[in-house]
Structure formats: structure tokens, C-alpha cells
Design a protein around this motif. Structure first.
Motif, PDB file in Angstrom:
ATOM      1  N   GLY A  89       0.910  -1.237   0.026  1.00 37.73           N
ATOM      2  CA  GLY A  89       0.055   0.012  -0.086  1.00 37.73           C
ATOM      3  C   GLY A  89       0.842   1.281   0.168  1.00 37.73           C
ATOM      4  N   ARG A  90       2.184   1.272  -0.562  1.00 32.32           N
ATOM      5  CA  ARG A  90       2.836   2.519  -0.573  1.00 32.32           C
ATOM      6  C   ARG A  90       2.128   3.485  -1.231  1.00 32.32           C
ATOM      7  NH1 ARG A  90       7.219   2.956  -3.158  1.00 32.32           N
ATOM      8  NH2 ARG A  90       7.978   4.717  -2.395  1.00 32.32           N
ATOM      9  N   GLY A  91       1.444   3.016  -2.284  1.00 28.73           N
ATOM     10  CA  GLY A  91       0.800   4.307  -3.317  1.00 28.73           C
ATOM     11  C   GLY A  91      -0.616   4.224  -2.604  1.00 28.73           C
ATOM     12  N   PHE A  92      -1.202   3.723  -1.697  1.00 24.67           N
ATOM     13  CA  PHE A  92      -2.634   4.122  -1.361  1.00 24.67           C
ATOM     14  C   PHE A  92      -2.892   5.242  -0.983  1.00 24.67           C
ATOM     15  CE2 PHE A  92      -5.954   3.958   2.138  1.00 24.67           C
ATOM     16  CZ  PHE A  92      -7.036   3.385   1.459  1.00 24.67           C
ATOM     17  N   ARG A  93      -4.313   5.767  -1.554  1.00 21.46           N
ATOM     18  CA  ARG A  93      -4.848   7.093  -1.421  1.00 21.46           C
ATOM     19  C   ARG A  93      -6.273   7.287  -0.949  1.00 21.46           C
ATOM     20  NH1 ARG A  93      -1.729  11.263  -3.202  1.00 21.46           N
ATOM     21  NH2 ARG A  93      -3.330  12.706  -2.156  1.00 21.46           N
ATOM     22  N   GLY A  94      -6.860   5.956  -0.805  1.00 23.73           N
ATOM     23  CA  GLY A  94      -8.181   5.758  -0.351  1.00 23.73           C
ATOM     24  C   GLY A  94      -9.063   4.661  -0.996  1.00 23.73           C
ATOM     25  N   TRP A  95     -10.099   4.553   0.049  1.00 23.05           N
ATOM     26  CA  TRP A  95     -10.843   3.277  -0.547  1.00 23.05           C
ATOM     27  C   TRP A  95     -12.257   3.707  -0.031  1.00 23.05           C
ATOM     28  CZ3 TRP A  95     -10.343  -0.706  -3.683  1.00 23.05           C
ATOM     29  CH2 TRP A  95     -11.500  -1.789  -3.565  1.00 23.05           C
ATOM     30  N   SER A  96     -13.383   3.543  -0.762  1.00 24.99           N
ATOM     31  CA  SER A  96     -14.797   3.740  -0.496  1.00 24.99           C
ATOM     32  C   SER A  96     -15.809   2.678  -0.570  1.00 24.99           C
ATOM     33  CB  SER A  96     -15.227   4.814  -1.292  1.00 24.99           C
ATOM     34  OG  SER A  96     -15.160   4.811  -2.478  1.00 24.99           O
ATOM     35  N   GLY A  97     -15.010   1.440  -1.188  1.00 23.88           N
ATOM     36  CA  GLY A  97     -15.764   0.121  -1.491  1.00 23.88           C
ATOM     37  C   GLY A  97     -16.881   0.563  -2.075  1.00 23.88           C
ATOM     38  N   GLY A  98     -17.901   0.169  -1.950  1.00 26.17           N
ATOM     39  CA  GLY A  98     -19.342   0.525  -2.908  1.00 26.17           C
ATOM     40  C   GLY A  98     -19.943   1.775  -2.120  1.00 26.17           C
ATOM     41  N   ALA A  99     -19.531   2.339  -1.192  1.00 29.65           N
ATOM     42  CA  ALA A  99     -20.453   3.359  -0.446  1.00 29.65           C
ATOM     43  C   ALA A  99     -20.371   4.405  -0.961  1.00 29.65           C
ATOM     44  CB  ALA A  99     -19.673   3.711   0.942  1.00 29.65           C
ATOM     45  N   ARG A 100     -19.715   4.977  -2.103  1.00 30.42           N
ATOM     46  CA  ARG A 100     -19.642   6.253  -2.788  1.00 30.42           C
ATOM     47  C   ARG A 100     -19.671   6.139  -4.410  1.00 30.42           C
ATOM     48  NH1 ARG A 100     -19.195   9.938   1.056  1.00 30.42           N
ATOM     49  NH2 ARG A 100     -18.164   9.279   2.917  1.00 30.42           N
ATOM     50  N   THR A 101     -20.263   6.986  -5.074  1.00 29.24           N
ATOM     51  CA  THR A 101     -20.212   6.919  -6.665  1.00 29.24           C
ATOM     52  C   THR A 101     -19.191   8.064  -7.132  1.00 29.24           C
ATOM     53  OG1 THR A 101     -22.042   8.396  -6.665  1.00 29.24           O
ATOM     54  CG2 THR A 101     -22.460   5.952  -7.011  1.00 29.24           C
ATOM     55  N   GLU A 102     -18.625   8.839  -6.224  1.00 28.47           N
ATOM     56  CA  GLU A 102     -17.525   9.598  -6.540  1.00 28.47           C
ATOM     57  C   GLU A 102     -17.063  10.290  -5.326  1.00 28.47           C
ATOM     58  OE1 GLU A 102     -19.191  13.680  -7.615  1.00 28.47           O
ATOM     59  OE2 GLU A 102     -21.134  13.081  -7.163  1.00 28.47           O
ATOM     60  N   PHE A 103     -15.633  10.707  -5.611  1.00 26.33           N
ATOM     61  CA  PHE A 103     -14.924  11.317  -4.575  1.00 26.33           C
ATOM     62  C   PHE A 103     -13.794  12.233  -5.162  1.00 26.33           C
ATOM     63  CE2 PHE A 103     -13.138   7.378  -6.194  1.00 26.33           C
ATOM     64  CZ  PHE A 103     -11.543   7.557  -6.661  1.00 26.33           C
ATOM     65  N   PHE A 104     -13.314  12.882  -4.474  1.00 22.51           N
ATOM     66  CA  PHE A 104     -11.969  14.011  -4.827  1.00 22.51           C
ATOM     67  C   PHE A 104     -11.099  13.952  -3.810  1.00 22.51           C
ATOM     68  CE2 PHE A 104     -14.210  16.649  -1.907  1.00 22.51           C
ATOM     69  CZ  PHE A 104     -13.170  17.200  -1.002  1.00 22.51           C
ATOM     70  N   VAL A 105      -9.828  14.297  -4.436  1.00 26.27           N
ATOM     71  CA  VAL A 105      -8.739  14.288  -3.564  1.00 26.27           C
ATOM     72  C   VAL A 105      -7.997  15.749  -4.101  1.00 26.27           C
ATOM     73  CG1 VAL A 105      -6.333  13.647  -3.195  1.00 26.27           C
ATOM     74  CG2 VAL A 105      -8.195  11.913  -3.441  1.00 26.27           C
ATOM     75  N   ARG A 106      -7.659  16.622  -2.979  1.00 28.74           N
ATOM     76  CA  ARG A 106      -7.151  17.751  -2.980  1.00 28.74           C
ATOM     77  C   ARG A 106      -5.795  17.588  -2.013  1.00 28.74           C
ATOM     78  NH1 ARG A 106     -11.913  20.668  -3.023  1.00 28.74           N
ATOM     79  NH2 ARG A 106     -11.223  21.281  -1.062  1.00 28.74           N
ATOM     80  N   ALA A 107      -4.863  18.584  -2.116  1.00 28.89           N
ATOM     81  CA  ALA A 107      -3.866  18.843  -1.155  1.00 28.89           C
ATOM     82  C   ALA A 107      -4.488  18.959   0.322  1.00 28.89           C
ATOM     83  CB  ALA A 107      -2.830  19.777  -1.352  1.00 28.89           C
ATOM     84  N   ASP A 108      -5.361  19.863   0.411  1.00 31.00           N
ATOM     85  CA  ASP A 108      -5.866  20.459   1.637  1.00 31.00           C
ATOM     86  C   ASP A 108      -7.143  19.541   2.064  1.00 31.00           C
ATOM     87  OD1 ASP A 108      -7.578  21.312  -0.604  1.00 31.00           O
ATOM     88  OD2 ASP A 108      -7.963  23.256   0.429  1.00 31.00           O
ATOM     89  N   GLU A 109      -7.633  18.758   1.303  1.00 35.41           N
ATOM     90  CA  GLU A 109      -9.023  18.110   1.575  1.00 35.41           C
ATOM     91  C   GLU A 109      -9.113  16.772   0.809  1.00 35.41           C
ATOM     92  OE1 GLU A 109     -13.523  19.149   2.858  1.00 35.41           O
ATOM     93  OE2 GLU A 109     -12.364  20.673   1.690  1.00 35.41           O
ATOM     94  N   ALA A 110     -10.110  15.779   1.175  1.00 38.84           N
ATOM     95  CA  ALA A 110     -10.331  14.757   0.460  1.00 38.84           C
ATOM     96  C   ALA A 110     -11.717  14.342   0.907  1.00 38.84           C
ATOM     97  CB  ALA A 110      -9.275  13.649   0.393  1.00 38.84           C
ATOM     98  N   THR A 111     -12.472  13.452  -0.077  1.00 37.03           N
ATOM     99  CA  THR A 111     -13.692  13.006   0.428  1.00 37.03           C
ATOM    100  C   THR A 111     -13.606  11.907   1.622  1.00 37.03           C
ATOM    101  OG1 THR A 111     -14.236  13.048  -1.656  1.00 37.03           O
ATOM    102  CG2 THR A 111     -15.481  11.442  -0.500  1.00 37.03           C
ATOM    103  N   PRO A 112     -14.121  12.000   2.489  1.00 40.26           N
ATOM    104  CA  PRO A 112     -14.126  10.719   3.652  1.00 40.26           C
ATOM    105  C   PRO A 112     -13.622   9.492   2.875  1.00 40.26           C
ATOM    106  CG  PRO A 112     -15.773  12.402   4.062  1.00 40.26           C
ATOM    107  CD  PRO A 112     -15.505  12.652   2.979  1.00 40.26           C
ATOM    108  N   GLY A 113     -12.755   8.754   3.275  1.00 45.53           N
ATOM    109  CA  GLY A 113     -12.341   7.492   2.868  1.00 45.53           C
ATOM    110  C   GLY A 113     -11.094   7.556   2.151  1.00 45.53           C
ATOM    111  N   TYR A 114     -10.540   8.783   1.848  1.00 44.00           N
ATOM    112  CA  TYR A 114      -9.454   9.101   0.805  1.00 44.00           C
ATOM    113  C   TYR A 114      -8.636  10.207   1.689  1.00 44.00           C
ATOM    114  CZ  TYR A 114     -11.992   6.733  -2.632  1.00 44.00           C
ATOM    115  OH  TYR A 114     -12.575   5.787  -3.560  1.00 44.00           O
ATOM    116  N   LEU A 115      -7.302  10.069   1.363  1.00 40.09           N
ATOM    117  CA  LEU A 115      -6.203  10.733   1.901  1.00 40.09           C
ATOM    118  C   LEU A 115      -5.906  12.058   1.422  1.00 40.09           C
ATOM    119  CD1 LEU A 115      -3.947   8.006   2.755  1.00 40.09           C
ATOM    120  CD2 LEU A 115      -5.524   8.697   4.314  1.00 40.09           C
ATOM    121  N   PRO A 116      -6.079  13.339   2.046  1.00 44.52           N
ATOM    122  CA  PRO A 116      -5.499  14.492   1.350  1.00 44.52           C
ATOM    123  C   PRO A 116      -4.123  14.355   0.737  1.00 44.52           C
ATOM    124  CG  PRO A 116      -5.903  14.978   3.497  1.00 44.52           C
ATOM    125  CD  PRO A 116      -6.204  13.401   3.321  1.00 44.52           C
TER     126      PRO A 116
END
Length: 488
Positions: A89-116
Motif C-alpha cells: 500500500g505505498r501508493g494507497f490514497r483511499g478506498w470507499s468500497g461501494g459506499a460512494r459513486t464519486e470522490f475527490f482528492v486535493r492537497a488540503d482536503e479529500a472525500t471521507p475514505g480518501y487521504l488528502p
């Protein structure tokens, strides 16, 4: 197009998964079909150029009609960055399984389940997990939208402290299996904290499916009255396991099956990070929930999960059978726990809860008590037990051993409060040897029973609700870990 993905032995496998890629300025669309029997995880590469501020992903997939009893389509999703998808998992940035149909990642914030964090230039990967695939196959469409701009700064994470005020050596109540909106739950960490306090809990453990994104969101929930431990529910295709009380930010990979021989490595990873390894709901019937890795690496086992069901009854019987084998063969035993696995209303936080004797309200002390089995499981804060065995001037409590010769008379004593009309049962390696009359409506009572170590290698107690089904036991109100009798 053929996709390349790592197998369980880190070789490369050419996957028969069709993929069609379309690109319009700032938007990449990936369409494809996953056939029945495809590997557990498929990785879709896409490019991120320089100067990107935000990465946004959305996806859809078809859900064709299937015959009764045949699994339909269900597709999980996650994200890996330029460091790659290798196991660990060195490159892991997030996982939402089947709970979400969309997500975002930014430096300052990310969708719950994902790492900013900044969307660094290079090849990124959408991780697709075909949980179940219909006979017709699973067609999907993933859209990646890149927005240019200044990346911003990633906030320094703040984590909850490893101790709360506590009461010194005392019995502390906790729930170590909880889900917030950082996985497939619907509650915020703050809402869970409020419910934990209302349920009379002293400690909780964060256990999101396959992500650590919530770890930086519990500091404001913790307090002098509530210890918040951090962890993960490692959700594999061959069962789920709690990484309980790990160091903040500890990620434990889940992309393997029992036949891969990798679980021991990741169990050691949990312990190296200061956590406990606790298989969760091992006899649950949902797809991928049944535990297939064995218990050789476990520190405890979740015997009671949420409202008491036949799954829990089966788990209890299997756990007791392991106790019998352990005393017969002189092996170490595996303590039992109970947790709510609460996700959303009406799931009750703290139903059930594990009550553990610990030296103080700290992560290390709570874990030590759980590992030693100095604990019992109760359906609510209202149920309290005191369970001991005494003989030859000595006394032992839950999880301890009464070291006396085999012919020594032993008095087993259970004090109960908060369990109106419940019946007491004493279970030993020889089976259920005492079933008491129902407690009065006050819910309080004392039950004593006499035995010897020659007759009972251990004794544990159960508290059962009334039942209208004759000889069948009622639903559980509480049960203890065993008290062991005799010399080792």
C-alpha cells in the motif's frame, strides 16, 4: 486493451478485462467490462500532468437482472497514486468500497475514505474491486476530472491522545468495531462520540473498511472521559479482521486471500504498529465475511457482533470448542470480545460492549486487558457482572487461573445487576453444568456453584434472556471469558 495487475505472488498477470479509454481536455473516461471469474482487483491507469489542483472521480456500472439466488453486480472502488499498486500500500490514497459513486482528492482536503495530498504528476490508478459479478459480466464507466490550479498545503494531522483520565485499576467499557462516513457508515466521528458517551462507554476504536482516512478526525472527539483508539477493519475476500489500536496512520493491506499465505505478514504488521489482531464476525454469512485464515495469528476474536443472531450463536459454540481443545492440548487460549459494528441509525453504539479490567484508561492498558481475556461482554451499560472462583484460600477472576490441586473444592460465584428475568448458565469443558432460575425483575442476583478442577478445567458464565422455545437458550444478555481451574 489488456490490463496488467499484480497477482498474489507479485508476478504479472494479463487480465482478460476489456478497456476503452477516451480523453477530452481535463477529463479521462475509462469504460470496460469485467467477466465473471476475473481477479479480485483490477487497476486502471490514468495520467496526471503538472499543475493539477484537484482530482475528481465518478463511476457507474450496470446492474442487470439475475435469476433468484444468483449474485448481481457490485463494484468497489479506490485510488492509488504514482507510487503504484504493489501489495503493502505505498501508493494507497483511499478506498470507499461501494459506499460512494464519486470522490475527490486535493492537497488540503479529500472525500471521507480518501487521504488528502497533492495530485503529483505521473501515472495514477483507479482500483476496481468486483465484489460480485453477474453471469452477463459487469460493464463500468469511470470518469476522472483534473482541475488545474495551485495545489495548496496538506494539513498536519492531529490524532487523539493514547490515554484518558480513567479511574486507575477498574472495569472499563468499550466498543471496538464502529464505522463512520469514512467508510460505509453514515455518522460523523462527532456523532459516534456522542453516542458512545450516551452508551456509557469509556473507550472506542475506529475501524473503517480498508482505509485510515478517519484517523486525523478523532482528536476533537476524544476527551478525559473517552479514549479513542485508531485502527482499521481489514476487509479481505476471505473474512474481516480488526486492527485494533494501531499507531496513527497505520495502513494494513487487504488485497489477498487465505490461499495466498500473506495474512501472517500483515498480522505481524498490526502488532508491530502496537495493535491487536481480532477476526470480526467470523461466521457471518455475507459474501466474503466468513473467516478463512485460521486463528493462529489472532490476539482475540469477536464472538458477538451487533444484535445477537444465530451467526453469533455459531461463533460462540466454535469459540467454546477451541477453549476445550486448548485446555486438552495445553495450548494458549483465545479471548472473546463483543462489538456493535454500528454503521447508521438504528444501529446502537455499545450494543454489545466489552467490559475489560485494565490498570488505567490508556491504549496499552486496555489492550493488555483484552489480550489477557480479563473481560466480559454485555448488551448494554446496565448489565454488570462480577465472576470469581475461590478455593483453598485463593481466588481468581475472569481470564485468570485458580492454581489449586485437582481435588480442591472450588466455589464459583456470579454477581449480576441490570438483567431482569435473565437466566444464568455456567459452562465448562464438559458442557453446560448449571442453568439457574430466572433472576427477579430487579435484575439483581447472586449464583454460586461448587466444583473441583478435576471436574471442570474452566468455568465461564452466560446470562440469557427468556425464551418461548422450550429448551433452546434465549438471546444473550452477557457472557464472560473463562476462569481456569487447577495447575497447568
Amino acid at each position: 486493451m489488456w490490463l496488467v495487475a499484480p497477482t498474489r505472488r507479485s508476478r504479472k498477470l494479463i487480465l482478460p478485462v476489456s478497456l476503452e479509454l477516451a480523453y477530452v481536455e481535463g477529463v479521462t473516461t475509462l469504460r470496460g467490462t469485467i467477466a465473471p471469474g476475473s481477479p479480485d482487483y483490477v487497476y486502471l491507469p490514468f495520467e496526471v500532468g503538472p499543475g493539477i489542483r484537484e482530482l475528481r472521480v465518478s463511476y457507474t456500472y450496470d446492474k442487470p437482472a439475475v435469476p433468484s439466488g444468483t449474485p448481481g453486480n457490485a463494484l468497489d472502488i479506490g485510488l492509488f497514486d504514482v507510487r503504484g499498486t504493489e501489495l503493502g500500500g505505498r501508493g494507497f490514497r483511499g478506498w470507499s468500497g461501494g459506499a460512494r459513486t464519486e470522490f475527490f482528492v486535493r492537497a488540503d482536503e479529500a472525500t471521507p475514505g480518501y487521504l488528502p495530498g497533492a495530485p503529483h504528476p505521473g501515472t495514477w490508478y483507479i482500483a476496481l474491486g468486483p465484489y460480485t459479478v453477474a453471469p452477463q459480466g459487469l460493464s463500468y464507466e469511470v470518469t476522472v476530472t483534473l482541475t488545474e490550479g495551485e495545489p495548496g498545503e496538506t494539513p498536519r494531522p492531529v490524532h487523539p491522545p493514547p490515554r484518558a483520565r480513567g479511574r486507575g485499576r477498574a472495569w472499563y467499557r468499550g466498543d471496538c468495531h464502529l464505522h463512520s462516513w469514512h467508510s460505509d457508515g453514515r455518522r460523523t466521528p462527532a456523532e459516534i462520540g456522542a453516542l458512545a458517551r450516551a452508551a456509557g462507554l469509556d473507550f472506542i476504536n475506529s475501524s473503517e473498511h480498508n482505509t485510515t482516512s478517519s484517523h486525523a478526525h478523532w482528536a476533537d472527539v476524544a476527551g478525559d472521559d473517552l479514549l479513542v483508539m485508531l485502527g482499521e477493519e481489514v476487509t479481505t475476500r476471505n473474512g474481516h479482521v480488526l486492527a485494533l489500536g494501531t499507531e496513527p496512520g497505520t495502513f494494513v493491506d487487504w488485497r489477498y486471500r487465505a490461499r495466498d499465505g500473506r495474512f501472517g505478514h500483515f498480522a505481524r504488521r498490526v502488532r508491530e504498529a502496537g495493535g491487536l489482531v481480532v477476526p470480526a464476525h467470523p461466521h457471518a454469512t455475507c459474501v466474503g465475511c466468513g473467516w478463512r485464515f485460521g486463528f493462529g495469528e489472532a490476539d482475540a476474536v469477536e464472538v458477538w457482533n451487533g444484535p445477537y443472531t444465530p451467526d453469533d450463536e455459531v461463533t460462540l459454540a466454535a469459540w467454546d470448542a477451541r477453549l476445550v481443545a486448548c485446555v486438552r492440548e495445553g495450548r494458549a487460549w483465545l479471548p472473546a470480545m463483543g462489538n456493535s459494528d454500528a454503521h447508521r441509525d438504528p444501529d446502537a453504539v455499545g450494543m454489545p460492549q466489552t467490559v475489560v479490567l485494565a490498570e488505567d484508561l490508556t491504549r496499552a492498558a486496555i489492550q493488555q486487558g483484552l489480550r489477557a481475556g480479563r473481560s466480559y461482554v454485555a448488551e448494554s451499560q446496565h448489565v454488570a457482572l462480577a465472576f470469581t472462583a475461590a478455593g483453598a484460600g485463593r481466588e481468581a477472576g475472569i481470564g485468570e487461573r485458580l492454581e489449586v490441586p485437582d481435588d480442591t473444592p472450588v466455589t464459583v460465584r456470579l454477581e449480576v445487576s441490570g438483567a431482569p428475568r435473565c437466566s444464568v448458565r455456567f459452562i465448562t469443558d464438559q458442557g453446560t453444568l448449571l442453568t439457574g432460575d430466572p433472576l427477579p425483575v430487579t435484575g439483581e442476583g447472586v449464583v454460586e456453584w461448587r466444583t473441583t478442577p478435576a471436574r471442570a478445567a474452566y468455568v465461564r458464565a452466560e446470562l440469557r434472556h427468556e425464551t418461548a422455545l422450550g429448551p433452546l437458550p434465549g438471546a444473550m444478555a452477557a457472557f464472560t471469558n473463562p476462569v481456569f481451574l487447577g495447575t497447568t
